[in-house]
Design a protein around this motif. Structure first.
Motif, short mmCIF file in Angstrom:
data_model
loop_
_atom_site.label_atom_id
_atom_site.label_comp_id
_atom_site.label_asym_id
_atom_site.label_seq_id
_atom_site.Cartn_x
_atom_site.Cartn_y
_atom_site.Cartn_z
N LYS A 48 45.65 36.05 34.20
CA LYS A 48 44.28 36.54 34.33
C LYS A 48 43.79 36.43 35.78
O LYS A 48 43.12 37.32 36.29
N ILE A 49 44.13 35.35 36.43
CA ILE A 49 43.72 35.17 37.83
C ILE A 49 44.38 36.23 38.70
O ILE A 49 43.73 36.85 39.56
N LEU A 50 45.69 36.48 38.49
CA LEU A 50 46.39 37.46 39.30
C LEU A 50 45.89 38.88 39.05
O LEU A 50 45.74 39.67 39.98
N TYR A 54 42.69 43.56 40.84
CA TYR A 54 41.56 44.48 40.70
C TYR A 54 40.60 44.34 41.88
O TYR A 54 40.10 45.32 42.42
N LEU A 55 40.33 43.11 42.28
CA LEU A 55 39.43 42.87 43.40
C LEU A 55 40.02 43.42 44.70
O LEU A 55 39.31 44.05 45.49
N ALA A 56 41.31 43.25 44.90
CA ALA A 56 41.96 43.79 46.10
C ALA A 56 41.92 45.32 46.08
O ALA A 56 41.67 45.96 47.12
N GLY A 57 42.13 45.92 44.92
CA GLY A 57 42.05 47.37 44.81
C GLY A 57 40.65 47.88 45.11
O GLY A 57 40.48 48.88 45.82
#
Length: 120
Positions: free
Chosen positions: A19-21, A26-29
């Motif tokens: 879940k963290i990864l 998603y945040l990086a995208g």
């Protein structure tokens, strides 16, 4: 009983890491997409600013041949009036002696035979 707790703890830790990864991906995208959009907007604004700076060099409104009428803007070069082609106009003549001088290029371009003719 101890043997069944270890796989359960390992599964919980694996799910938490997963879940963290995925959240980080998603945040990086999203940050990458935001960065591309911001870069594109800055590039577009810079190109627009440079285009406006070029159009401010057009001397047509200070020229004696400029009529100011939307049907015939220039009596000598009507197709080039108020465009980027008019920046280095060879037929520029100031309206008055107090008109701002136009900086001509160091080397004048060669005139073609069809350059001063009206397009049919």
């Amino acid at each position: 009983m101890e043997t069944s707790v270890i796989p359960l703890v390992a599964m919980v830790i694996f799910n938490l890491i997963f879940k963290i990864l995925t959240t980080a991906a998603y945040l990086a995208g999203l940050l990458g997409l935001l960065g591309v959009l911001l870069w594109s907007a800055v590039r577009t604004l810079r190109a627009g600013w440079q285009y406006c700076q070029q159009l401010h060099q057009v001397p047509c409104h200070r020229c004696a041949y400029f009529t100011g009428d939307y049907r015939l803007k220039c009596t000598v070069r009507p197709c080039a009036a108020l465009t980027k082609d008019a920046v280095d106009c060879l037929d520029y003549a100031p309206k008055s002696p107090t008109a701002l001088p136009v900086q001509l290029p160091a080397k004048r371009p060669q005139r073609r035979a069809t350059q001063g003719l009206l397009m049919r």
